[in-house]
Structures are given as structure tokens and as C-alpha cells.
Enzyme design. Structure first.
Site, PDB file in Angstrom:
ATOM      1  N   PHE A 160       0.832  -1.200   0.000  1.00 43.07           N
ATOM      2  CA  PHE A 160       0.000   0.000   0.000  1.00 43.07           C
ATOM      3  C   PHE A 160       0.869   1.252   0.000  1.00 43.07           C
ATOM      4  O   PHE A 160       1.859   1.328   0.733  1.00 43.07           O
ATOM      5  CB  PHE A 160      -0.861   0.068   1.266  1.00 43.07           C
ATOM      6  CG  PHE A 160      -1.807  -1.071   1.484  1.00 43.07           C
ATOM      7  CD1 PHE A 160      -3.124  -0.983   1.067  1.00 43.07           C
ATOM      8  CD2 PHE A 160      -1.400  -2.224   2.151  1.00 43.07           C
ATOM      9  CE1 PHE A 160      -4.020  -2.021   1.299  1.00 43.07           C
ATOM     10  CE2 PHE A 160      -2.280  -3.266   2.388  1.00 43.07           C
ATOM     11  CZ  PHE A 160      -3.597  -3.162   1.952  1.00 43.07           C
ATOM     12  N   ASP A 161       0.444   2.253  -0.766  1.00 45.49           N
ATOM     13  CA  ASP A 161       0.940   3.603  -0.555  1.00 45.49           C
ATOM     14  C   ASP A 161       0.305   4.124   0.744  1.00 45.49           C
ATOM     15  O   ASP A 161      -0.659   3.547   1.260  1.00 45.49           O
ATOM     16  CB  ASP A 161       0.547   4.471  -1.748  1.00 45.49           C
ATOM     17  CG  ASP A 161       1.020   5.906  -1.608  1.00 45.49           C
ATOM     18  OD1 ASP A 161       2.084   6.136  -1.006  1.00 45.49           O
ATOM     19  OD2 ASP A 161       0.304   6.802  -2.090  1.00 45.49           O
ATOM     20  N   GLY A 162       0.846   5.243   1.261  1.00 43.49           N
ATOM     21  CA  GLY A 162       0.338   5.772   2.520  1.00 43.49           C
ATOM     22  C   GLY A 162      -0.701   6.861   2.341  1.00 43.49           C
ATOM     23  O   GLY A 162      -1.907   6.630   2.457  1.00 43.49           O
ATOM     24  N   PHE A 273      -1.423  -0.898  -4.259  1.00 48.50           N
ATOM     25  CA  PHE A 273      -2.408   0.177  -4.327  1.00 48.50           C
ATOM     26  C   PHE A 273      -1.718   1.528  -4.159  1.00 48.50           C
ATOM     27  O   PHE A 273      -0.943   1.721  -3.213  1.00 48.50           O
ATOM     28  CB  PHE A 273      -3.455   0.020  -3.213  1.00 48.50           C
ATOM     29  CG  PHE A 273      -4.287  -1.218  -3.312  1.00 48.50           C
ATOM     30  CD1 PHE A 273      -5.402  -1.275  -4.131  1.00 48.50           C
ATOM     31  CD2 PHE A 273      -3.963  -2.356  -2.557  1.00 48.50           C
ATOM     32  CE1 PHE A 273      -6.180  -2.433  -4.216  1.00 48.50           C
ATOM     33  CE2 PHE A 273      -4.730  -3.503  -2.629  1.00 48.50           C
ATOM     34  CZ  PHE A 273      -5.848  -3.544  -3.462  1.00 48.50           C
ATOM     35  N   ASP A 275      -2.415   6.058  -4.990  1.00 49.10           N
ATOM     36  CA  ASP A 275      -3.340   7.080  -5.466  1.00 49.10           C
ATOM     37  C   ASP A 275      -2.795   7.856  -6.656  1.00 49.10           C
ATOM     38  O   ASP A 275      -3.571   8.534  -7.343  1.00 49.10           O
ATOM     39  CB  ASP A 275      -3.678   8.060  -4.333  1.00 49.10           C
ATOM     40  CG  ASP A 275      -2.482   8.916  -3.933  1.00 49.10           C
ATOM     41  OD1 ASP A 275      -2.596  10.157  -3.950  1.00 49.10           O
ATOM     42  OD2 ASP A 275      -1.429   8.352  -3.597  1.00 49.10           O
TER      43      ASP A 275
END
Length: 302
Positions: A160-162, A273, A275
Site C-alpha cells: 500500500f501507498d500511505g 495500491f 493514489d
């Protein structure tokens, strides 16, 4: 007594994210719904090839050995007869998928609430935007992403991105408005204040609960990673936020703007994932990738 999905990790997925329906989708996007439906009917007995998210779904369903902890539901704009092909393709590939909702062109995201979905995966960007706007964890699957899930048959790896993914886009807004120096100062000043939940925090929480439930006899393990452009000293607020949530993550990469693709190549996740579409483009050549279309970087241009 009614059946409940409250205690399950529920993944809602479009048929195009689960299977390779790119040829059929091309007909659909030309605006000829009848031709699309006729093509699907002609292929009802032809199992579709696995799609981008197929390897991840297969691994998640493997967690159901013993207790039933994961539910996968097909949530699709396809018509119900075309849905027959999706279900028969599941059977042909050995996927235990029993539930589906088919809306024949109508946006399907409203059904995420009664499904209690922890994640919605779709290749349709409008459906993903609608789901995120309504508060549901969702990502747009990039159809041309690589598939590497076979490398670790006994382990589910998710990265995951943060900011704007696990966490809110609060800090990203500061960066976009005032630059890196302001961002770092903001994060130092607020290091003890947990960031608000991001759109995929419910998914990470559900995976963490499944990790805790796993025992030595479990055929499948879960490993998670945070892969973020943050670097020290802004890293501290991210870690302290996870601590405040009482969620453990297995690996954390604070890259300070380095290309994420090279690091994902080493971690080898089943799914990543992010954004920001630039990071997704870097990642898609390495692994299956989902664009979380949330936060200020995905806001419509005035």
C-alpha cells in the site's frame, strides 16, 4: 437465521477485473450493448482467461480452509445472462464464488453497503470514483498490469501507498499547496497526532485481523508493506498512526521520491495500491496494480 457477511473479508470485484474480458469490453465501450451481450452469449461455454486480479482472489479464497473467512462477490455492470459466463469461468478455474450482482449497465456501487465490502476492484473508473465518493474502499484495476502472484504460493503479499490510500490526504494537501519544506514541518509538528483514515484503511484492518487469526496449520500467510514517498523525519507520523490504529505492518519503505517500481520488484506483491497514476504506471510492469482514485491529486481539474 439470516446469513451474515459481517465477520468476513468481503471483496466485491467486477467480472472484467477478475477475468480477461478486454475484447468483450471493447465491444461494450463502442456503445453496442446488444452486440456485447450477443458475444458473451456465444461464449457462454468458453471459460474466460484469468484477469489482473485473478491470482489475488485465488489466494484470498485459499484462506477459507477450515473457517470461512473470505467472501468474494462478482459486482458487475454486465447483464445477468452474461453473468452466467463469469460464474462458469469461476467453476472452470476452481474459484468458489457463489454470489454476484449484475446490473446491466447501471452503476453497481450502491450494493457495496449491503455486502459490507472491505474492497471493490473494478476496471471501470466511474464506478471506482462513485464507490470512493460514497466512502467504500475501492481501486481501479489497471488491465495491462503484470501478474506475479504465483511466486509465493503460500503467502499473500499486498503493498500500500500511505497518503490518500491508507491515510487521509491531509499531508498531501500541504505538500501540493506549499511544497516539501512545509510538508515536512507540518508532519514534524503533528507527529503525535494520528492521521485520519484513508480509503483503504478498512482493507488493511481486515487483513490484520486475518493475520492474527492464522495458525501454524494455515495454508496461506499474509504479508503487508507500506511503500511511500515519505522519508525521515516525516516517516514518524505514518508509523505512529499505525500504532494508534493497533495495526501492524510487516515491511515499511520510506523512499523519499525514489521510483517505487524497483522496490516492488524486490517485495514481489500480489497487488499494489497507490493514489498517484505515475506510481501506478511504474508498478504495473512489476505487479497487479490498483489506482485508488482519491485525494487532492485525483481531484477534477476546474
Amino acid at each position: 437465521m439470516p446469513i451474515s457477511l459481517e465477520d468476513k473479508l468481503v471483496v466485491a470485484i467486477s467480472s472484467r477485473a477478475l477475468f480477461d474480458f478486454e475484447e468483450e469490453n471493447h465491444v461494450y465501450e463502442e456503445g453496442n450493448l446488444r452486440a456485447y451481450e450477443a458475444l458473451q452469449r456465444a461464449r457462454l461455454n468458453v471459460p474466460a482467461k484469468p484477469g489482473v486480479a485473478f491470482p489475488l482472489i485465488r489466494k484470498l479464497l485459499a484462506l477459507n480452509t477450515g473457517e470461512h473467512r473470505v467472501e468474494v462477490v462478482i459486482l458487475s455492470r454486465s447483464d445477468p445472462i452474461s453473468g452466467l459466463r463469469a460464474f462458469s469461468s469461476c467453476r472452470a478455474h476452481g474459484l468458489t464464488v457463489e454470489r454476484g450482482v449484475f446490473t446491466r449497465g447501471r452503476p453497481p456501487f450502491a450494493y457495496l453497503k449491503p455486502l459490507n465490502a472491505s474492497l471493490f476492484l473494478s476496471a471501470n473508473q466511474d464506478d471506482v470514483r462513485d464507490a470512493l465518493a460514497a466512502g467504500f474502499p475501492a481501486a481501479r484495476v489497471l488491465p495491462q498490469s503484470a501478474k506475479v502472484a504465483g511466486k509465493y504460493p503460500d503467502e499473500i503479499r499486498i503493498a500500500f501507498d500511505g497518503d490518500a490510500v491508507l491515510f487521509s490526504d491531509e499531508a498531501e494537501r500541504v505538500f501540493q499547496k506549499d511544497g516539501l519544506r512545509a510538508f515536512v514541518g507540518h508532519e514534524i509538528d503533528n507527529k503525535d497526532l494520528p492521521l485520519a483514515d484513508g480509503p483503504l484503511k478498512p482493507l488493511l484492518g481486515a487483513l490484520h485481523r486475518l493475520q492474527k487469526l492464522a495458525d501454524e496449520a494455515s495454508p496461506m500467510r499474509i504479508r503487508t508493506a507500506l511503500v511511500t514517498a515519505r522519508s525521515a523525519p516525516a516517516h514518524e507520523r505514518a508509523i505512529r498512526t499505525l500504532m494508534a490504529w493497533n495495526i501492524e505492518i510487516d515491511e515499511a519503505m520510506f523512499l523519499g521520491g525514489l521510483d517505487k517500481g524497483a522496490f516492488l520488484r524486490e517485495f514481489e506483491p500480489d497487488f499494489f495500491f497507490d493514489d498517484q497514476i505515475s506510481h501506478c504506471e511504474s508498478a504495473r510492469g512489476v505487479t497487479a496494480t490498483g489506482h485508488v482514485m482519491s485525494g487532492i491529486v485525483n481531484a477534477p481539474t476546474p
